[in-house]
Design a protein around this motif. Structure first.
Motif, PDB file in Angstrom:
ATOM      1  N   THR A   1       0.947  -1.289   0.015  1.00 23.94           N
ATOM      2  CA  THR A   1      -0.169  -0.002   0.058  1.00 23.94           C
ATOM      3  C   THR A   1       0.937   1.104   0.038  1.00 23.94           C
ATOM      4  OG1 THR A   1      -1.784  -1.312   1.281  1.00 23.94           O
ATOM      5  CG2 THR A   1      -2.001   1.275   1.225  1.00 23.94           C
ATOM      6  N   TYR A   2       0.633   2.067  -1.044  1.00 24.05           N
ATOM      7  CA  TYR A   2       1.576   3.208  -1.178  1.00 24.05           C
ATOM      8  C   TYR A   2       1.062   4.426  -1.397  1.00 24.05           C
ATOM      9  CZ  TYR A   2       5.623   5.615  -3.037  1.00 24.05           C
ATOM     10  OH  TYR A   2       6.726   6.717  -3.117  1.00 24.05           O
TER      11      TYR A   2
ATOM     12  N   THR B   1       3.017 -10.135  -6.257  1.00 19.61           N
ATOM     13  CA  THR B   1       2.863  -8.901  -5.495  1.00 19.61           C
ATOM     14  C   THR B   1       1.499  -8.366  -5.800  1.00 19.61           C
ATOM     15  OG1 THR B   1       5.391  -8.402  -5.277  1.00 19.61           O
ATOM     16  CG2 THR B   1       3.647  -6.504  -4.993  1.00 19.61           C
ATOM     17  N   LYS B   2       0.773  -7.912  -4.920  1.00 20.98           N
ATOM     18  CA  LYS B   2      -0.387  -7.269  -5.231  1.00 20.98           C
ATOM     19  C   LYS B   2      -0.461  -5.673  -4.566  1.00 20.98           C
ATOM     20  CE  LYS B   2      -3.719 -10.840  -5.605  1.00 20.98           C
ATOM     21  NZ  LYS B   2      -3.153 -11.313  -6.626  1.00 20.98           N
ATOM     22  N   ALA B   3      -0.658  -4.655  -5.194  1.00 21.94           N
ATOM     23  CA  ALA B   3      -0.286  -3.324  -4.794  1.00 21.94           C
ATOM     24  C   ALA B   3      -1.467  -2.247  -4.997  1.00 21.94           C
ATOM     25  CB  ALA B   3       1.050  -2.635  -5.324  1.00 21.94           C
ATOM     26  N   LYS B   4      -1.718  -1.247  -3.962  1.00 22.44           N
ATOM     27  CA  LYS B   4      -2.552  -0.209  -4.607  1.00 22.44           C
ATOM     28  C   LYS B   4      -1.659   1.041  -4.354  1.00 22.44           C
ATOM     29  CE  LYS B   4      -6.474   2.303  -3.178  1.00 22.44           C
ATOM     30  NZ  LYS B   4      -7.772   2.428  -2.331  1.00 22.44           N
ATOM     31  N   ILE B   5      -1.385   1.953  -5.506  1.00 22.30           N
ATOM     32  CA  ILE B   5      -0.539   2.942  -5.316  1.00 22.30           C
ATOM     33  C   ILE B   5      -1.422   4.160  -5.633  1.00 22.30           C
ATOM     34  CG2 ILE B   5       1.249   4.046  -6.594  1.00 22.30           C
ATOM     35  CD1 ILE B   5       2.241   1.131  -7.536  1.00 22.30           C
TER      36      ILE B   5
ATOM     37  N   ILE C   1      -4.385   1.683  -9.344  1.00 21.00           N
ATOM     38  CA  ILE C   1      -3.505   3.037  -9.469  1.00 21.00           C
ATOM     39  C   ILE C   1      -4.793   4.113  -9.209  1.00 21.00           C
ATOM     40  CG2 ILE C   1      -2.505   4.734 -10.954  1.00 21.00           C
ATOM     41  CD1 ILE C   1      -0.764   2.317 -10.209  1.00 21.00           C
ATOM     42  N   GLU C   2      -4.451   5.100  -8.529  1.00 22.91           N
ATOM     43  CA  GLU C   2      -5.068   6.314  -8.167  1.00 22.91           C
ATOM     44  C   GLU C   2      -4.426   7.327  -8.252  1.00 22.91           C
ATOM     45  OE1 GLU C   2      -7.806   6.079  -4.763  1.00 22.91           O
ATOM     46  OE2 GLU C   2      -8.262   4.134  -4.938  1.00 22.91           O
ATOM     47  N   ALA C   3      -4.735   8.322  -9.145  1.00 25.52           N
ATOM     48  CA  ALA C   3      -3.951   9.581  -8.932  1.00 25.52           C
ATOM     49  C   ALA C   3      -5.039  10.890  -8.835  1.00 25.52           C
ATOM     50  CB  ALA C   3      -3.493   9.905 -10.545  1.00 25.52           C
TER      51      ALA C   3
END
Length: 175
Positions: free
Chosen positions: A94-95, A111-115, A135-137
């Motif tokens: 989580t980033y 790997t699983k990720a939320k950026i 991804i969220e921007a």
């Protein structure tokens, strides 16, 4: 942990995988695990394309001593504004990148990720193997995701004046 044994094994693996003479000497002359880990990140293209240092190598020799360098294996890091991140194995990242951050994130294996990027952050993401990323921007942030064969962006959201670029690569890893 005997650094000289770790260095010998890393050097042997690097030579077997065709590392150039300059980097062979850099490994040979390294004085600490931190120095080796810095070289792993600096030479991430060689590291990932040859897998000369396996997850098993990291598990046996580095786990617990590499996370401060931004390298995680089978871990669940929650990070904010870390400039360089490498996640391997079954990690769950989580980033959050915000303010005026410039960051590089490399995700491999399962790997699983939320950026999430906010403010004016710029985040480069390279994903490989069976990685899944969300991804969220927001605001004026920018995220560029290089998607190598097998990996996927499962969700992408851009709001405000943000920008998300997804680049699908035709190879499994760096060339």
């Amino acid at each position: 942990m005997d650094f000289n044994k770790i260095k010998e094994e890393a050097l042997k693996r690097a030579i077997q995988n065709g590392i150039c003479k300059e980097w062979e000497e850099r490994i040979r002359n390294s004085q600490s695990l931190d120095e080796l880990l810095d070289m792993y990140i600096q030479g991430i293209d060689f590291s990932f394309s040859t897998e000369f240092l396996s997850n098993d190598f990291f598990r046996r020799n580095c786990k617990g001593n590499m996370e401060h360098k931004g390298i995680f294996l089978d871990d669940n890091p929650i990070l904010e504004n870390t400039r360089e991140v490498v996640c391997l194995g079954d990690s769950r990242l989580t980033y959050l990148g915000n303010q005026y951050l410039v960051s590089e994130i490399r995700l491999k294996d399962r790997t699983k990720a939320k950026i999430v990027a906010k403010d004016s952050a710029f985040i480069m993401v390279d994903i490989f193997d069976n990685v899944e990323v969300e991804i969220e921007a927001y605001d004026k942030s920018k995220i560029c995701v290089n998607v190598y064969k097998g990996a996927k962006v499962v969700n992408s959201k851009q709001l405000d004046n943000s920008y998300v670029k997804i680049v699908k690569k035709q190879t499994k890893t760096y060339k």
